[in-house]
Motif scaffolding. Structure first.
Motif, short mmCIF file in Angstrom:
data_model
loop_
_atom_site.label_atom_id
_atom_site.label_comp_id
_atom_site.label_asym_id
_atom_site.label_seq_id
_atom_site.Cartn_x
_atom_site.Cartn_y
_atom_site.Cartn_z
N VAL A 167 -22.77 118.80 -48.76
CA VAL A 167 -23.05 117.81 -47.82
C VAL A 167 -22.27 118.04 -46.69
CG1 VAL A 167 -23.18 115.52 -47.17
CG2 VAL A 167 -23.63 116.29 -49.47
N SER A 170 -24.63 118.03 -40.56
CA SER A 170 -25.98 118.39 -40.46
C SER A 170 -26.33 119.24 -41.56
CB SER A 170 -26.12 118.89 -39.12
OG SER A 170 -25.34 120.25 -38.75
N ALA A 171 -27.73 119.42 -41.82
CA ALA A 171 -28.24 120.17 -42.76
C ALA A 171 -28.24 121.62 -42.43
CB ALA A 171 -29.61 119.84 -43.19
N THR A 173 -28.65 126.19 -44.33
CA THR A 173 -28.79 127.01 -45.65
C THR A 173 -27.61 127.93 -45.43
OG1 THR A 173 -31.17 126.72 -45.57
CG2 THR A 173 -30.56 128.63 -46.47
N PRO A 178 -28.72 125.16 -50.34
CA PRO A 178 -28.98 124.27 -49.09
C PRO A 178 -27.49 123.70 -48.91
CG PRO A 178 -30.00 123.47 -51.03
CD PRO A 178 -29.37 124.89 -51.31
N HIS A 180 -26.89 119.83 -47.50
CA HIS A 180 -27.63 118.45 -46.98
C HIS A 180 -26.82 117.80 -45.96
CE1 HIS A 180 -30.00 118.65 -50.71
NE2 HIS A 180 -29.16 119.30 -51.40
N ALA A 181 -27.53 117.17 -45.30
CA ALA A 181 -27.00 116.24 -44.22
C ALA A 181 -26.52 114.95 -44.69
CB ALA A 181 -27.89 115.84 -43.05
N ASP A 184 -28.46 112.32 -46.47
CA ASP A 184 -28.97 112.45 -48.03
C ASP A 184 -27.88 111.85 -48.98
OD1 ASP A 184 -31.10 113.99 -46.66
OD2 ASP A 184 -30.23 115.90 -46.99
#
Length: 317
Positions: A167, A170-171, A173, A178, A180-181, A184
């Motif tokens: 986390v 900002s999101a 890859t 991934p 996550h933002a 989430d």
């Protein structure tokens, strides 16, 4: 005109520094080594109180670069507004990843496997076997996925964790999967067995780990903080610890240093280390390499690395 460079190390002890600047030693002493108004490149003393680090900055009217030796820059940010426009603030990305990653893993393993209990039992001459949680098969959430967060995941990989959730602000890859933002988090927190905090301290993360955040953790979850103390609401954490619902391992606290008699010292299920994520034998060679690289770039008028922001211009890379 020769540039004054303030270093918290003696220049003659660092191989590879470029010729040209006037290197002056200052590690937070009461007396300044020269007129701060002549300093163009200020290397902030490491592990000194913020008030010490910021003390010469209002007088540094010729300053062009502030270089911290820490990953975080929150300790000098309050004085940035008094600096001239165009001063670059650089952090110590690349210096602390190894040591902080090691400590995060140490705190996780020590807490899960009950090492503090074994130490206390040894002091009393007691044999205290029993089943303890393993790191294997656990789900780990890393909150703050910069270079230190990535280094923590590097060290988790051999331990057969079930899942790593990443986390950041900002999101995006990555090769691992991934990131996550922050938005989430409500969905991710209930799935985590271990939550590791490695995020910078700023307006968006101050008090982020509050009562609502903690209430979303599953029973028995472990919270590990190798970020900054004020990322966590101490009163909210104490309430959860005293209920016995979660445990915590804290290398940083709010307040810090943690005063004698503070309830965190004796809260159930908490392991406290005294902000030792960075100061290890790995620090000095990496810090010196960073300074040599940055000062050579500075002298040769090349772009600096690790620029966090430029005064009068907002955030940078």
């Amino acid at each position: 005109m020769t540039s004054d460079v303030w270093l918290p190390f003696h220049a003659e002890d660092i191989d590879g520094l470029p010729e040209g600047p006037n290197y002056l030693y200052w590690n937070g002493d009461q007396e300044f080594p020269a007129d701060p108004a002549d300093c163009e490149f200020y290397v902030v003393p490491y592990m000194k109180p913020p008030a010490v680090s910021r003390r010469p900055m209002p007088e540094m009217t010729s300053l062009r670069v502030v270089q911290t030796l820490s990953a975080g820059v929150d300790h000098v940010q309050p004085s940035l507004e008094v600096l001239p426009a165009g001063v670059q603030l650089c952090n110590a990305r690349g210096v602390h990843e190894a040591s902080t990653g090691e400590l995060a893993l140490t705190l996780i393993l020590a807490s899960l496997r009950g090492i503090p209990d074994f130490v206390r039992a040894q002091e009393k001459g007691e044999w205290s076997p029993g089943f303890r949680p393993a790191l294997a098969d656990k789900s780990v959430l890393i909150l703050g996925y910069g270079s230190i967060g990535s280094a923590i995941e590097d060290r988790l990989t051999p331990f057969e964790v079930a899942r790593v959730a990443r986390v950041a602000r900002s999101a995006r890859t990555t090769e691992r999967g991934p990131v996550h933002a922050l938005t989430d988090l409500p969905a991710l927190l209930p799935e985590a067995d271990v939550v590791v905090l490695s995020t910078p301290l700023d307006d968006s993360t101050r008090g982020l780990v509050n009562a609502d955040f903690l209430s979303r953790l599953k029973d028995g979850a472990l919270l590990v903080n190798v970020a900054r103390g004020p990322v966590v609401d101490t009163e909210a954490l104490l309430a959860e610890l005293e209920s016995g619902r979660i445990t915590a391992a804290l290398d940083v606290t709010d307040p810090e240093p943690l005063p004698a008699g503070h309830p965190l010292w004796h809260a159930p299920g908490v392991l406290v280390s005294p902000h030792v994520g960075g100061p290890t034998s790995a620090f000095l060679p990496r810090a010196e390499r960073l300074l040599v690289a940055q000062l050579n770039r500075f002298v040769n008028r090349e772009p600096l690395r690790n620029v966090v922001l430029t005064t009068g211009a907002g955030a940078a890379s």
